[in-house]
Design an enzyme around this catalytic site. Structure first.
Site, PDB file in Angstrom:
ATOM      1  N   LYS A 199     -73.881 -11.786   2.672  1.00 30.42           N
ATOM      2  CA  LYS A 199     -75.405 -12.061   3.015  1.00 30.42           C
ATOM      3  C   LYS A 199     -75.947 -11.507   1.191  1.00 30.42           C
ATOM      4  O   LYS A 199     -75.775 -10.640   0.682  1.00 30.42           O
ATOM      5  CB  LYS A 199     -75.848 -11.616   3.474  1.00 30.42           C
ATOM      6  CG  LYS A 199     -76.960 -11.294   3.792  1.00 30.42           C
ATOM      7  CD  LYS A 199     -78.397 -11.679   3.190  1.00 30.42           C
ATOM      8  CE  LYS A 199     -79.286 -10.508   2.749  1.00 30.42           C
ATOM      9  NZ  LYS A 199     -80.336 -10.954   2.707  1.00 30.42           N
ATOM     10  N   GLU A 275     -72.952   1.930  -2.583  1.00 30.27           N
ATOM     11  CA  GLU A 275     -73.080   1.076  -3.677  1.00 30.27           C
ATOM     12  C   GLU A 275     -74.370   1.669  -4.488  1.00 30.27           C
ATOM     13  O   GLU A 275     -75.470   0.545  -3.863  1.00 30.27           O
ATOM     14  CB  GLU A 275     -72.392   0.882  -4.891  1.00 30.27           C
ATOM     15  CG  GLU A 275     -72.110   0.640  -6.586  1.00 30.27           C
ATOM     16  CD  GLU A 275     -73.233   0.088  -7.060  1.00 30.27           C
ATOM     17  OE1 GLU A 275     -74.677   0.975  -7.036  1.00 30.27           O
ATOM     18  OE2 GLU A 275     -73.602  -0.640  -7.622  1.00 30.27           O
ATOM     19  N   CYS A 309     -78.519   0.395 -10.859  1.00 30.80           N
ATOM     20  CA  CYS A 309     -78.413   1.203 -10.407  1.00 30.80           C
ATOM     21  C   CYS A 309     -77.744   3.210 -10.918  1.00 30.80           C
ATOM     22  O   CYS A 309     -77.998   3.870 -10.681  1.00 30.80           O
ATOM     23  CB  CYS A 309     -77.249   1.694  -9.579  1.00 30.80           C
ATOM     24  SG  CYS A 309     -75.836   0.813  -9.849  1.00 30.80           S
ATOM     25  N   GLU A 406     -85.583   6.857  -7.263  1.00 31.48           N
ATOM     26  CA  GLU A 406     -85.457   6.365  -8.900  1.00 31.48           C
ATOM     27  C   GLU A 406     -86.879   5.466  -8.324  1.00 31.48           C
ATOM     28  O   GLU A 406     -86.934   5.287  -7.754  1.00 31.48           O
ATOM     29  CB  GLU A 406     -83.273   5.036  -7.464  1.00 31.48           C
ATOM     30  CG  GLU A 406     -83.582   4.682  -8.523  1.00 31.48           C
ATOM     31  CD  GLU A 406     -81.929   3.942  -7.620  1.00 31.48           C
ATOM     32  OE1 GLU A 406     -82.650   3.386  -6.456  1.00 31.48           O
ATOM     33  OE2 GLU A 406     -80.866   3.861  -8.343  1.00 31.48           O
TER      34      GLU A 406
HETATM   35  P1  NAI Z   1     -82.371  -3.253  -0.596  1.00 29.43           P
HETATM   36  O1  NAI Z   1     -82.183  -2.184  -0.066  1.00 29.43           O
HETATM   37  O2  NAI Z   1     -83.296  -3.618   0.748  1.00 29.43           O
HETATM   38  O3  NAI Z   1     -81.482  -4.773  -0.414  1.00 29.43           O
HETATM   39  C1  NAI Z   1     -80.419  -4.846  -0.998  1.00 29.43           C
HETATM   40  C2  NAI Z   1     -79.905  -6.402   0.073  1.00 29.43           C
HETATM   41  O4  NAI Z   1     -79.857  -5.585   1.141  1.00 29.43           O
HETATM   42  C3  NAI Z   1     -80.232  -7.297   0.011  1.00 29.43           C
HETATM   43  O5  NAI Z   1     -79.513  -8.080   0.086  1.00 29.43           O
HETATM   44  C4  NAI Z   1     -80.994  -6.883   1.560  1.00 29.43           C
HETATM   45  O6  NAI Z   1     -80.960  -7.558   1.772  1.00 29.43           O
HETATM   46  C5  NAI Z   1     -80.580  -6.425   2.731  1.00 29.43           C
HETATM   47  N1  NAI Z   1     -81.031  -5.782   3.129  1.00 29.43           N
HETATM   48  C6  NAI Z   1     -82.579  -4.784   3.086  1.00 29.43           C
HETATM   49  N2  NAI Z   1     -82.360  -4.154   4.944  1.00 29.43           N
HETATM   50  C7  NAI Z   1     -81.437  -3.838   5.300  1.00 29.43           C
HETATM   51  C8  NAI Z   1     -80.753  -3.827   6.485  1.00 29.43           C
HETATM   52  N3  NAI Z   1     -81.484  -3.564   8.087  1.00 29.43           N
HETATM   53  N4  NAI Z   1     -80.063  -4.550   7.106  1.00 29.43           N
HETATM   54  C9  NAI Z   1     -78.707  -4.686   5.970  1.00 29.43           C
HETATM   55  N5  NAI Z   1     -79.042  -5.351   5.059  1.00 29.43           N
HETATM   56  C10 NAI Z   1     -79.997  -5.172   4.674  1.00 29.43           C
HETATM   57  O7  NAI Z   1     -82.864  -2.873  -1.609  1.00 29.43           O
HETATM   58  P2  NAI Z   1     -84.883  -3.460  -1.847  1.00 29.43           P
HETATM   59  O8  NAI Z   1     -85.534  -3.134  -1.022  1.00 29.43           O
HETATM   60  O9  NAI Z   1     -84.667  -4.345  -2.634  1.00 29.43           O
HETATM   61  O10 NAI Z   1     -85.103  -2.468  -3.415  1.00 29.43           O
HETATM   62  C11 NAI Z   1     -85.234  -1.166  -3.001  1.00 29.43           C
HETATM   63  C12 NAI Z   1     -85.129   0.201  -3.952  1.00 29.43           C
HETATM   64  O11 NAI Z   1     -83.226   0.116  -3.473  1.00 29.43           O
HETATM   65  C13 NAI Z   1     -84.921  -0.404  -5.113  1.00 29.43           C
HETATM   66  O12 NAI Z   1     -86.736   0.159  -5.774  1.00 29.43           O
HETATM   67  C14 NAI Z   1     -83.676   0.545  -5.836  1.00 29.43           C
HETATM   68  O13 NAI Z   1     -84.205   1.713  -5.747  1.00 29.43           O
HETATM   69  C15 NAI Z   1     -82.624   0.262  -4.876  1.00 29.43           C
HETATM   70  N6  NAI Z   1     -81.444  -0.850  -5.428  1.00 29.43           N
HETATM   71  C16 NAI Z   1     -80.895  -0.169  -5.726  1.00 29.43           C
HETATM   72  C17 NAI Z   1     -79.209  -1.225  -6.219  1.00 29.43           C
HETATM   73  C18 NAI Z   1     -78.509  -1.041  -6.605  1.00 29.43           C
HETATM   74  O14 NAI Z   1     -78.235  -1.106  -7.525  1.00 29.43           O
HETATM   75  N7  NAI Z   1     -77.739   0.752  -5.828  1.00 29.43           N
HETATM   76  C19 NAI Z   1     -79.553  -2.227  -6.064  1.00 29.43           C
HETATM   77  C20 NAI Z   1     -80.882  -2.907  -5.383  1.00 29.43           C
HETATM   78  C21 NAI Z   1     -82.390  -2.135  -5.110  1.00 29.43           C
END
Ligand code: NAI
Ligand code: MG
Length: 503
Positions: A199, A275, A309, A406
């Site tokens: 996904k 991660e 990250c 973050e």
């Molecule tokens: P997110 O955690 O919502 O999105 C990452 C992935 O999770 C996307 O594919 C999204 O569709 C999916 N997702 C979202 N809600 C979900 C749920 N309830 N169940 C299963 N999958 C779900 O991150 P977002 O909203 O894009 O970014 C928010 C913050 O997250 C950023 O500001 C950053 O701090 C952090 N982040 C960290 C990352 C990393 O590399 N560790 C990458 C992206 C965001």
């Protein structure tokens, strides 16, 4: 935005790819979402619409999981030799090699990162990851174990372990390194013989869809890799809660990581690797090579617009050198040209979305309200794209949100220290533990501090060094498990102990 000239258009191969009808890859076929719905994909450099893709939902996840299950249990994949699996993965890497430019253009348009960076970092690292994992396919071995069984004196046994694939794996990836995150997830799963439902992030679905075409071209059997574009709360949540998924591998926010653990717990206790976020300390000791440390500190936070990250978002500098370092990093920040990823002079592109731009700016505002100052940057760029200026904050306090949370943008908090011995506790004062760095010419000190820092990755006199062979992952709330290296391979297998009684 500083550019007066327009960014060049992407090549014809990329443009014709974007113009295609973008469907879901399920059971070896490209098919529309069951609901018939689609959603738009934006170019973050100007907010324009690049294309639209199928909006997969629970029903599509159900179909994809069924296809992955069938491929895992009965398909040709389950009978393929390790060598054949490795060859297919290597072939995929070769096909990607023929399209480096196109992948870099797709990432530039969809994510906003400079094409020049994607072409030398994201894409080659993704290809290298597949090659590294192709080699592992034939090296997944169990052990023979001499057992004693004290309650059966005189009996003889032959015991050994098998390392078997975990099964059907759901993989949920973010938007900051769209192709690379797909590779980190798919590589070890394919090497071990798992089947996959991927996904991708709703912000950046395009490079994984192109990768899906190459997966088809390489000849992976139907159902081995299924790709669903869709939203997190619907498609992502359905995958995390699916009772027939054996493992979820997730990269993204700590908040969603916790939801995934909950979904796994409430359904079938599927395995989970995570991660998650970071607030990584970057420490410059008084004996450091200062020009190298300054350049490293700028790279630590400004690479990929701080949407990393492992971004070095807390910069600790000895008070005697604080002004010099802050001025040095500020000078580098001022040199960075903001622009669309497709422009050859762009040093930093836009944030991936307006939501991310707003999130970063609201952190900046909270810092200013609490007394922090911006030495450079500090606001969004007034244009239609989602740009934020490279920013250095000073005069912060340990309890401020900008120190604790973050930000995921090009914002570093520079903090002076007096006593290097007290510094380690301050550096470790975070719910996160993804990465850390220390700059020093004293090699013993570097190694000692590497041991003291509570982080899954420590860099000494460097930053942002990644390799397919190096495990990457977090201490504390930065995650569970590791990606890359043989540790990732282990986490896509499970151990079976077999005991044979000898008569
Ligand atoms: P997110 O955690 O919502 O999105 C990452 C992935 O999770 C996307 O594919 C999204 O569709 C999916 N997702 C979202 N809600 C979900 C749920 N309830 N169940 C299963 N999958 C779900 O991150 P977002 O909203 O894009 O970014 C928010 C913050 O997250 C950023 O500001 C950053 O701090 C952090 N982040 C960290 C990352 C990393 O590399 N560790 C990458 C992206 C965001
Ligand atoms: Mg996008």
């Amino acid at each position: 935005m500083p550019f007066t000239t327009d960014a060049p258009a992407a090549g014809s191969e990329t443009m014709s790819f974007l113009d295609q009808d973008h469907q879901l890859l399920i059971d070896g076929q490209w098919i529309p979402a069951e609901s018939g719905k689609t959603f738009e994909v934006k170019n973050p450099a100007d907010g324009s619409t690049l294309t639209s893709v199928a909006e997969g939902d629970r029903a599509d996840i159900d179909k994809a999981v069924a296809a992955a299950r069938k491929a895992f249990e009965d398909g040709p994949w389950s009978r393929m030799t390790a060598s054949e699996r490795g060859k297919l993965i290597w072939k995929l890497a070769d096909l990607m090699d023929q399209h480096v430019e196109q992948f870099a253009e797709i990432e530039a348009l969809d994510n906003g990162k400079p094409k020049s960076v994607a072409a030398v970092a994201d894409v080659p690292l993704a290809i290298d990851l597949f090659r590294y994992m192709a080699g592992w396919a034939t090296k997944i071995e169990g052990n023979t174990i001499p057992i004693s069984v004290p309650y059966l004196p005189g009996a003889e046994f032959h015991s050994y372990t098998l390392r078997e694939p975990v099964g059907v794996v759901g993989q949920i990836i973010p938007w900051n390194f769209p192709l690379l995150m797909a590779a980190w997830k798919l590589g070890p799963a394919l090497a071990t013989g798992c089947t996959i439902v991927l996904k991708v992030a709703e912000e950046t679905p395009m490079s994984a869809l192109r990768l899906g075409q190459l997966i088809q071209e390489a000849g992976f059997p139907p159902g081995v890799v299924n790709i669903v574009t869709g939203f997190g709360e619907t498609a992502g949540a359905a995958l995390a809660a699916h009772p027939d998924v054996d493992k979820i591998a997730f990269t993204g926010s700590t908040e969603v990581g916790k939801l995934i653990v909950k979904a796994a717990g409430e359904t079938n206790l599927k395995k989970v690797t995570l991660e998650l976020g970071g607030k990584s300390p970057n420490i410059i000791l008084p004996d450091a090579d200062l020009p190298a440390a300054i350049a490293g500190a700028a790279n630590a936070i400004f690479f990929n617009h701080g949407q990393c990250c492992c971004a070095g978002s807390r910069l600790f500098v000895h008070r005697t050198q604080f002004d010099e370092v802050v001025e040095g990093v500020a000078a580098q920040a001022k040199e960075i040209k903001l622009g669309p990823g497709m422009h050859p002079e762009t040093g930093m592109g836009p944030m991936v979305s307006q939501i991310q731009q707003d999130r970063v700016c609201s952190y900046l505002e909270s810092g200013f309200r609490e007394g922090a100052q911006a030495v450079v940057g500090g606001k969004r760029d007034a244009c239609s794209g989602y740009f934020v200026e490279p920013t250095i904050l000073v005069d912060t306090k340990p309890n401020m949100q900008v120190i604790q949370e973050e930000i995921f943008g090009p914002v570093v908090a520079a903090v002076p220290f007096d006593d290097p011995d007290e510094l380690i506790a301050t550096a470790n004062d975070s719910i996160y533990g993804l990465a850390a760095a220390v700059w020093t010419k004293d090699i013993s000190k570097g190694h000692r501090i590497a041991r003291q820092l509570k982080a899954g990755t420590v860099w000494v006199n460097c930053y942002n060094i990644f390799d397919a062979s190096l495990p990457f992952g977090g201490y504390k709330q930065s995650g569970w498990g590791r990606e890359m290296g043989h540790e990732a391979v282990d986490l896509y297998t499970q151990t079976k102990a077999v005991t044979v009684q000898l008569h």
